[in-house]
Design an enzyme around this catalytic site. Structure first.
Site, mmCIF file in Angstrom:
data_model
loop_
_atom_site.group_PDB
_atom_site.id
_atom_site.type_symbol
_atom_site.label_atom_id
_atom_site.label_comp_id
_atom_site.label_asym_id
_atom_site.label_seq_id
_atom_site.Cartn_x
_atom_site.Cartn_y
_atom_site.Cartn_z
ATOM 1 N N THR A 1 -1.400 1.187 -10.746
ATOM 2 C CA THR A 1 -2.623 0.579 -10.218
ATOM 3 C C THR A 1 -3.386 1.536 -9.308
ATOM 4 O OG1 THR A 1 -3.494 -1.483 -9.276
ATOM 5 C CG2 THR A 1 -1.617 -0.459 -8.133
ATOM 6 N N ASP B 1 -4.538 -9.625 -8.569
ATOM 7 C CA ASP B 1 -4.945 -8.688 -9.614
ATOM 8 C C ASP B 1 -3.823 -7.869 -10.245
ATOM 9 O OD1 ASP B 1 -4.634 -7.400 -7.184
ATOM 10 O OD2 ASP B 1 -6.556 -6.395 -7.196
ATOM 11 N N GLU C 1 -18.645 -5.914 -2.315
ATOM 12 C CA GLU C 1 -17.246 -6.343 -2.200
ATOM 13 C C GLU C 1 -17.061 -7.742 -2.767
ATOM 14 O OE1 GLU C 1 -13.289 -5.204 -0.648
ATOM 15 O OE2 GLU C 1 -15.058 -4.298 -1.582
ATOM 16 N N GLU D 1 -12.411 0.540 -9.535
ATOM 17 C CA GLU D 1 -12.036 -0.355 -10.636
ATOM 18 C C GLU D 1 -13.089 -0.411 -11.746
ATOM 19 O OE1 GLU D 1 -9.405 -1.184 -7.346
ATOM 20 O OE2 GLU D 1 -11.598 -1.098 -7.434
ATOM 21 N N GLU E 1 0.820 -1.209 0.000
ATOM 22 C CA GLU E 1 0.000 0.000 0.000
ATOM 23 C C GLU E 1 0.854 1.259 0.000
ATOM 24 O OE1 GLU E 1 -3.054 0.052 -0.518
ATOM 25 O OE2 GLU E 1 -3.907 -1.863 0.096
#
Length: 883
Positions: free
Chosen positions: A490, A292, A386, A404, A145
């Site tokens: 991302t 992902d 989610e 996304e 993160e």
């Protein structure tokens, strides 16, 4: 009806001139219909401007609220109208590992300010970042993160600041301060790569690193694939901009390990890997959470760095994904070693990025299919849950304002030019304003079924959502930068694609290409082209979407054929797909075993099975129910009066089979998440442990606490404000491996109930509790348990019914329980109308009654509604005894 010019759409069909040939008339009609459809979807420049201005106002509301109520805290708490400072708010487990006391939201938002043409605000925010932000805090943060949000944010902002400085209009004071901060942060993340494998630790202490005794980390042994494989863009950009090759070298090494550890037979990777011995810990493979951005960064590393090795690896993985994981429009996780069988029947919302990645690959048909499926789910639930099932029901109800879906919408619009995607973007804007906007910003949705809010506004909402929405409704000429000169990370930070040519590759960082044979297609080594994808066919995308328009059942009734067939990929004896479908409640019978008489013979298709909808009423097994449990406080001063609703687990001790439950005093585990070696085993021995959800699987926590001597575990939710009243109970599941070794009783408390328990412990220090099913709690009068039932229905054509059965749709009930009520209702057709029910009574007589009135024996009319429901599965059959 919309009009074209000064004529309505329908008139275009009738003004082609009398006496023209029928063929010409039909062509003209078709063209008129197409123009009507296009006019209904198209969007004028004025409409786009209005929506773009609305997006800017929404951004101002969100960013302004953060700066007013939260800065310099990491994040805004939009319901409390204050900042979230780590250590000053209740611990939320691994969610808080994004917070490093470095004004996270400010840094994550910097380059968004430039994209939205807020250049004055950008310059002011850069000054604040340079003067106020410290990166040497004694805090443990997530390497993943911190890399994508903070390092990426600093690099993207530096690129923007440098560009504005070069233009000579502003930022003339700037001396690469953001780049220096990025380099400092990069060095603070590097200790995480100090492993024998080269895979990074998942966490690092910004001040003390990993192995320092003061670091409070370094005990972790596992990391997710995306966590290790999503470093290359930021670290390579940092190396190219700073001239220090060490960053790119470490990121490349981590990618090399993941590539080498792929399953050679399937070319898939797992979800979690051991950072020391490189063995896979979780072997399920998909394109959602945990994996992902690993795939995303292989493709984008090739675009940014021009290194063919990344494209080769991506293409090999992509072929495997399309072979095993992609089941258009679904993307289902499989086992990396046995990829022909799906391992779960639900999908998580993070996979919504994948259609955008498919656009970059040039594979638009599956991108359109999956995106349309996701759009239909948002129509049904307002937002993407989610996680949702293959039947598009809610699996996990949270919606964290994830971007996304908006990201994929942007990519598809840019690839197709189809105004349909502008309408999709408009719906995103409208729903955010209607259901997530609060006075102090935008709040995440705790459960899409109830619409309740959660007191969080993650930094990615400002970094990504507004960027993609603004770009969707903007022309290139309206932007302050040429967006085509950049690649999105991302986290949607902007890195210049010129890095591959203006900066030479760092020494010693080149990886060798491993030759692997694969099927190549048009876009294996070339960029997608509009002319190639849509040759004289502007309605290409619509023809694909139309097949999924009613996927979730919203918009029209679904009328099945009397008998439907499905083809199954049989392996060996065919048990794998049969068992998988049986686990989903579908019973299968080979055709040649079903049709024993009739006029025709079964079709000769290998692996074709008939799905039977029949016929029987059977009592539901208890394992299929979520049985509410409780944590009952029994020591003084509570004496059983405080009862907290808890969720059960699918593994560990079955409390429903324990007559008196499990009693013990509670002790907090240390560490609280129980994801590392237990420090207070002596205190836990013989007691019930309290452990916080997050960081690792429930099963892993349970094993550690069981080894420490605990006699039970109460898991507490780390999501602030969650409670059993607003959120449906769920059963905790294992980690995919055998959990027979876990014998502890395990229950789960939402955070509000958990706060009651922890407050009692802090005040009284010694608190005894009882863990047991809710119906057995002390002082609770036992009531007869409702009878749950499964109903299977079979629809057959005439001639296929068994002898003695009547013609047409029939329904046979075998009711062995007394006073069982069967209620039939159709939400669409029967709302507001009289509803009917059948009631089994003594003597095997079936009575019919209308809601709100007494039973009326032998009434015939209600059977029409009952039989009618048989031809429409959209109607709901529910059986709950006495309810």
């Amino acid at each position: 009806m919309r009009s074209i010019g000064d004529k309505p759409c329908w008139e275009l069909v009738h003004t082609s001139g009398a006496g023209m040939m029928l063929k010409t008339l039909l062509i003209t009609s078709l063209l008129g219909w197409v123009r009507c459809q296009e006019s209904q979807q198209s969007m004028t420049p004025e409409e786009k401007t209005v929506i773009r201005d609305q997006i800017v106002e929404m951004f101002d509301h969100a960013y302004g609220s953060y700066m007013k109520y939260a800065y310099p805290a990491d994040e805004l708490m939009p319901l409390s109208c204050r900042g979230r400072v780590r250590g000053q708010e209740p611990n939320r487990g691994d969610i808080d590992d994004s917070l490093g006391k470095f004004s996270l939201t400010l840094i994550d938002t910097l380059d968004t300010l430039v994209v939205l043409n807020k250049l004055d605000e950008f310059e002011d925010a850069v000054r604040k970042t340079v003067s106020d932000v410290r990166l040497d805090n004694d805090v443990v943060v997530s390497v993943f993160e911190t890399n994508i949000r903070v390092l990426g944010g600093l690099l993207g902002a530096h690129v923007m600041a440098d560009l504005l400085r070069q233009r000579g209009e502003r930022m003339q004071w700037y001396r690469d301060e953001l780049l220096h901060m990025a380099k400092e942060l990069g060095h603070r993340l590097l200790p995480a790569f100090n492993t024998t494998s080269g895979l990074p630790y998942p966490k690092v202490n910004l001040r003390y690193g990993v192995l320092n005794p003061l670091s409070r980390t370094g005990t972790e042994s596992d990391t997710c694939t995306a966590c290790a494989g999503t470093m290359i863009l930021e670290f390579a950009a940092l190396s190219r901009l700073s001239g220090e090759s060490v960053f790119e070298a470490n990121a490349r090494k981590a990618l090399d390990v993941l590539w080498e550890r792929r399953q050679r037979g399937s070319d898939l990777v797992g979800t979690v890997i051991n950072i020391h011995n490189e063995e896979w810990v979780r072997r399920d493979s998909g394109v959602g959470a945990g994996i992902d951005s690993y795939y995303e960064y292989l493709m984008k590393a090739y675009i940014l760095l021009g290194d063919d090795v990344f494209l080769e690896r991506f293409n090999i993985h992509y072929s495997a994904i399309m072979k095993y994981i992609s089941q258009p429009p679904l993307l289902l996780n499989v086992h990396m070693h046995n990829p022909t069988v799906s391992v779960r029947s639900w999908m998580d919302s993070l996979l919504a990025f994948f259609p955008g990645l498919q656009v970059l690959r040039g594979d638009l048909k599956p991108a359109i299919e999956t995106h349309e499926m996701l759009y239909q789910v948002t129509k049904q639930h307002k937002f993407l849950p989610e996680a949702f099932t293959t039947e598009f029901r809610v699996h996990w109800g949270q919606h964290l304002l994830r971007p996304e879906f908006a990201e994929s919408t942007y990519y598809l619009y840019k690839a197709t030019g189809d105004p349909y995607y502008l309408r999709v973007g408009q719906s995103i804007v409208e729903k955010l304003n209607a259901y997530a906007r609060v006075p102090c910003g935008f709040a995440a949705v705790q459960d899409v079924r109830t619409g309740t809010h959660e007191d969080r506004m993650d930094s990615f909402f400002l970094a990504e959502m507004f960027k993609y929405l603004y770009l969707l409704f903007s022309e290139k000429s309206e932007l302050p930068i040429d967006i085509d000169d950049y690649i999105f990370t991302t986290e949607a930070h902007l890195l210049p694609v010129s890095l591959s040519t203006t900066k030479p590759p760092c020494q010693g960082n080149n990886t060798e290409t491993v030759p692997v044979s694969q099927e190549e297609d048009l876009f294996t080594h070339s960029c997608p082209s509009m002319e190639t994808l849509f040759p004289n066919n502007p309605s290409f995308a619509k023809t694909i979407r139309d097949g999924y328009k009613y996927l979730t059942g919203v918009g029209r009734a679904f009328h099945p054929l009397p008998i439907r067939e499905i083809e199954l990929p049989l392996h060996d004896n065919g048990l794998e797909p049969a068992e998988f479908l049986r686990s989903m409640g579908i019973s299968l019978t080979p055709l040649n075993e079903v049709i024993t008489r009739g006029t025709g013979s079964p079709k000769e298709h290998k692996g074709v099975y008939r799905v039977k909808f029949v016929a029987e009423v059977s009592q539901t097994s208890e394992e299929e129910e979520v049985v509410p449990h409780v944590v009952q406080l029994i020591s003084p001063p509570f004496l059983g009066r405080t009862v907290l609703t808890a969720g059960p687990a699918k593994f560990g001790m079955d409390l429903t089979k324990q007559e008196h439950g499990v009693k013990g005093s509670i002790v907090k585990a240390s560490p609280y998440t129980a994801c590392g070696p237990v420090d207070n085993a002596a205190e836990l021995k013989g007691h019930i442990a309290l452990a916080l959800r997050g960081d690792c699987m429930f099963a892993a926590k349970a094993r550690r606490l069981q080894e420490a001597g605990a006699i039970g575990v109460i898991f507490l939710d780390h999501r602030e404000g969650s409670n059993s009243e607003d959120t449906p109970l769920f059963q905790m599941v294992g980690d995919g491996d055998s959990t027979e070794d876990i014998t502890l009783p395990l229950v789960f408390l939402f955070s509000r109930e958990g706060a009651v328990l922890t407050a009692a412990l802090e005040e009284h220090h010694n608190v005894d509790v009882l863990l047991l099913p809710k119906e057995r709690q002390l002082g609770h009068d036992k009531t007869e348990k409702p009878v749950g039932m499964n109903i299977k229905l079979r629809l057959a054509e005439e001639g296929e019914l068994e002898e003695g059965a009547s013609r047409g749709p029939t329904l046979e009930f075998i009711l062995e329980k007394e006073e069982v009520l069967l209620k039939v209702e159709d939400e669409e057709e029967l709302r507001g109308q009289q509803q009917f029910c059948t009631k089994a009574t003594k003597g095997d007589r079936t009575e019919l009654c209308s809601e709100g009135s007494s039973p009326t024996p032998n009434s015939e009319k209600p059977l029409t509604a009952l039989y009618g429901a048989l031809s429409d599965p959209a109607r709901m059959f529910t059986t709950n005894g006495g309810k």
